[in-house]
Structures are given as C-alpha cells and as structure tokens.
Design an enzyme around this catalytic site. Sequence first.
Site, PDB file in Angstrom:
ATOM      1  N   GLU A 191       0.824  -1.210   0.000  1.00 50.96           N
ATOM      2  CA  GLU A 191       0.000   0.000   0.000  1.00 50.96           C
ATOM      3  C   GLU A 191       0.856   1.257   0.000  1.00 50.96           C
ATOM      4  OE1 GLU A 191      -3.181   2.786   0.415  1.00 50.96           O
ATOM      5  OE2 GLU A 191      -2.962   0.795  -0.467  1.00 50.96           O
ATOM      6  N   HIS A 242     -12.369   3.387  -9.492  1.00 53.89           N
ATOM      7  CA  HIS A 242     -10.998   3.821  -9.219  1.00 53.89           C
ATOM      8  C   HIS A 242     -10.059   3.441 -10.356  1.00 53.89           C
ATOM      9  CE1 HIS A 242      -7.102   3.773  -6.919  1.00 53.89           C
ATOM     10  NE2 HIS A 242      -7.602   4.916  -6.519  1.00 53.89           N
ATOM     11  N   HIS A 248     -19.604  -9.846 -16.141  1.00 53.67           N
ATOM     12  CA  HIS A 248     -18.319  -9.430 -16.710  1.00 53.67           C
ATOM     13  C   HIS A 248     -17.923 -10.330 -17.873  1.00 53.67           C
ATOM     14  CE1 HIS A 248     -14.273  -7.997 -17.128  1.00 53.67           C
ATOM     15  NE2 HIS A 248     -13.755  -9.154 -16.764  1.00 53.67           N
TER      16      HIS A 248
END
Length: 317
Positions: free
Chosen positions: A58, A123, A213
């Site tokens: 991260e 995002h 998807h």
Amino acid sequence: MQRSLKWFASTTTVAMLFVLIGGALVTKTDSGMGCGRSWPLCHGQWIPDDITPQLVIELSHRLVSGLAAIMVLILCIRSWRVMGHVRETKPLAVLSFVFLVLQSLIGAAAVVWGQSDFVMALHFGISLISFAAVLLLTLLIFVVDKKFSPTSLQLDGQMRFHIYGIIIYSYLVVYTGALVRHTNASLACPSWPLCAKSRLLPVQFHEWVQMGHRLAAAVIIIWIAVATVHAARYYREQPVIYYGWIISLLLVLAQMVTGALVVFTELNLYISLAHAFFISCLFGVLSYLLLLALRTRRRPATAAGRSVEDTASAPLK
C-alpha cells in the site's frame, strides 16, 4: 522537439502504467487497509513501527502514485509550453492530471472513510483515463517531431462507429472487471466459460457479477474481431488503422486467456496482474485510434470488394 521531453514523456507513461498495475496489486492482495485509516501517512507515522507485506504494498503504491502525479504535472507544463499550438495538447494535459488527482482522492477517501464496492470499481477506470491521456500526449510529442507520423487518413462511417463504440463499451467492460475484484467475485464461478457445469445461469449476487463481466467481455471480443475484419478488408493501405486493430485483437484475446487462467489457477497473482496489464494496453491502443478518428476527415463508404485508396502523407498539425 527536445530529446529530453521525449524521454521524460516516455518515462511518465511507464510510471502511469506502474500506477495501474500497483493499484491492481493492492486490490488483489487485499492491501487497501495496509496503512490503516490513515492517509497519506501509514498509521499516522512517517516510518511505521510494524512493517507488514500489506503495508509495504500500500505504501509503495502511494509513493509511486505521488511520484507519477508530480511527473504528470511537469509533463503537462512542458508540453503546454512546447507544443501548445497542437489542438489536443491542452485537453490531454488537463485530462491526464485531473483524473490522476481524482483517482488519488477516491483512494484516500476509501482509506479514511470507506467506500462502497460500486464506487471503488470506478478507481481503476479513472486511472485508466489518466494513463491513456498521458500515452496520447507522449505520442503527440513524437508526432509533432515528424516521428510516428501516420499517413493522412480517411475513415468511413462504419469504421468510425467501431472506434467510437468500442472504446465507450470497453470502459463498461473495465468497470465490470473492477467490480468483480472489489466484490471478491473472482472465484464465484468455479468453471469457465459457464459459471458451473451443472447449470446454465448464476443463482446468487457474486455469480451474477462474475458472469456479467464474462458476457460483457465476450461482446467486446466479438466486436473487436468484426472491426479487425473490416480493417483487413478495406484499410490495408492505411497501416496505422490496420495494425491498430490487429494489435487490439491480440490484446483482447490475451485478456480473455488470462481471465480464464485467473479462474483455473485460483487467482494466481502474476496472471491477475497480467490481466490488468493487457486491458491497460488495449485501452491505450483504442484511445490512439480514437485520436486518429477525431483528426481525420470522413470519406464515402467503401464499396464492397474495394480497398481504401492511397492517401498522401502529411504530418499532424
């Protein structure tokens, strides 16, 4: 054109690609909370006491994103000054920086306050727009210097429909893929291409997300194949269009293969990252085709069996 600007633009494009892959790595390793609910610091510290793999992933992603933001800002300023006369320069510069800042703010908000899976799925797509804008800005820098300068093009209505339609639809496919990751639906269906060998339709939410998807991906594969056939029939004399679609087809097939392997290998990390890499490259190629379509004049529809007439070479202005 200054050679240093070309090198810097190329490096910035690679940095943006690392931002995309880094974001996928954070999601795949569930490292989004590796620094706790603290941003931009980790656990409120410059140097955290407890170092974990999730924290390293991260924090590394935050550092790379911050560095990329600085590089994009510098690239925008330099390209604005050097080639501001090119009509696409300013819009691309604004897009690249604004969307990069926007994706950073969404990431920060997710850490500090939390966000729904449907919001977080945006995002990656927002980062993808920033990456594509930087890539196109880099290509323009080379084009203005009469390198990578394609021939002047004439596109019929059908080819324009394919270019405009596919890039818009590809963004929907990207969103559904990101939603699969953020809802932890990657392994909701143990079989491929169907969800399960014993039944045809999904029965619960995560299976519907996964199969939605797959259906969206199947449509774009077929659509790109149709566009490639059209390019092969009528645009062989215009290599930038012909090979653009050939590359797009190869990339979307690679995307399909890695998507299937994600299921068969039960979320192998390297294959998952390759899946994110191929869609990033595909979106970049489609964005370049979009730029070309916006720059070219329309020509009458090509009669069946006839190829596109040769056109004179001309640098982009």
